[in-house]
Motif scaffolding. Structure first.
Motif, PDB file in Angstrom:
ATOM      1  N   GLU A  87      -2.134  -6.578  -5.157  1.00 51.73           N
ATOM      2  CA  GLU A  87      -1.059  -5.824  -4.814  1.00 51.73           C
ATOM      3  C   GLU A  87      -1.073  -5.092  -3.711  1.00 51.73           C
ATOM      4  O   GLU A  87      -0.311  -4.957  -2.897  1.00 51.73           O
ATOM      5  N   ARG A  91       0.976  -5.316  -0.182  1.00 50.18           N
ATOM      6  CA  ARG A  91       1.565  -4.320   0.319  1.00 50.18           C
ATOM      7  C   ARG A  91       1.170  -3.724   1.717  1.00 50.18           C
ATOM      8  O   ARG A  91       2.193  -3.510   2.662  1.00 50.18           O
ATOM      9  N   TYR A  95       3.709  -3.363   4.947  1.00 52.39           N
ATOM     10  CA  TYR A  95       4.195  -2.252   5.114  1.00 52.39           C
ATOM     11  C   TYR A  95       3.054  -1.268   5.645  1.00 52.39           C
ATOM     12  O   TYR A  95       3.401  -0.215   5.984  1.00 52.39           O
ATOM     13  N   LYS A 100       4.560   2.430   0.484  1.00 51.88           N
ATOM     14  CA  LYS A 100       4.846   1.771  -0.859  1.00 51.88           C
ATOM     15  C   LYS A 100       6.078   1.167  -0.713  1.00 51.88           C
ATOM     16  O   LYS A 100       7.062   1.227   0.235  1.00 51.88           O
ATOM     17  N   LEU A 101       6.234   0.033  -1.564  1.00 49.89           N
ATOM     18  CA  LEU A 101       7.513  -0.909  -1.524  1.00 49.89           C
ATOM     19  C   LEU A 101       8.757  -0.057  -1.742  1.00 49.89           C
ATOM     20  O   LEU A 101       8.818   0.922  -2.213  1.00 49.89           O
TER      21      LEU A 101
END
Length: 116
Positions: A87, A91, A95, A100-101
């Protein structure tokens, strides 16, 4: 660190078969998810408090406790460290490593924003 967390995860899994009278990890596992979640929350607060106080050494110690308790919780719900690392990699691709999302945005919309 990735290797250390993976070794810790393996040790936590092995502790499932130990006697809770002699293994703090086995005892924590036996106390169930609410206790594990509580320990994660407590340690996270302690990390924050030590950091605000500027105590580098205590922040390191509490961070290690937080990681331990997080790994115990992961093990209880079937999460392996590699699941989390994947994960983080995903990400990073979307990004950048230090982001972070965004909250409240569907992932597809966020992907379109970064692609366009």
């Amino acid at each position: 660190m990735v290797d250390s967390v993976s070794r810790l995860h393996a040790a936590v899994l092995a502790a499932r078969s130990r006697d809770p009278a002699f293994s703090r990890t086995a005892k924590l596992l036996g106390e169930g998810m609410p206790k594990m979640a509580k320990k994660v929350a407590e340690e996270a607060v302690e990390v924050g408090l030590e950091a605000v106080q500027g105590d580098r050494r205590r922040t390191i110690l509490e961070s290690a406790d937080l990681i331990y308790n997080l790994v115990v919780l992961w093990s209880e719900i079937g999460i392996a460290p590699d699941d989390v690392w994947r994960e983080i990699d995903r990400r990073e691709q979307l990004y950048g490593i230090a982001e972070k999302l965004p909250k409240g945005r569907p992932i597809k919309l966020a992907q379109r924003i970064d692609a366009g």
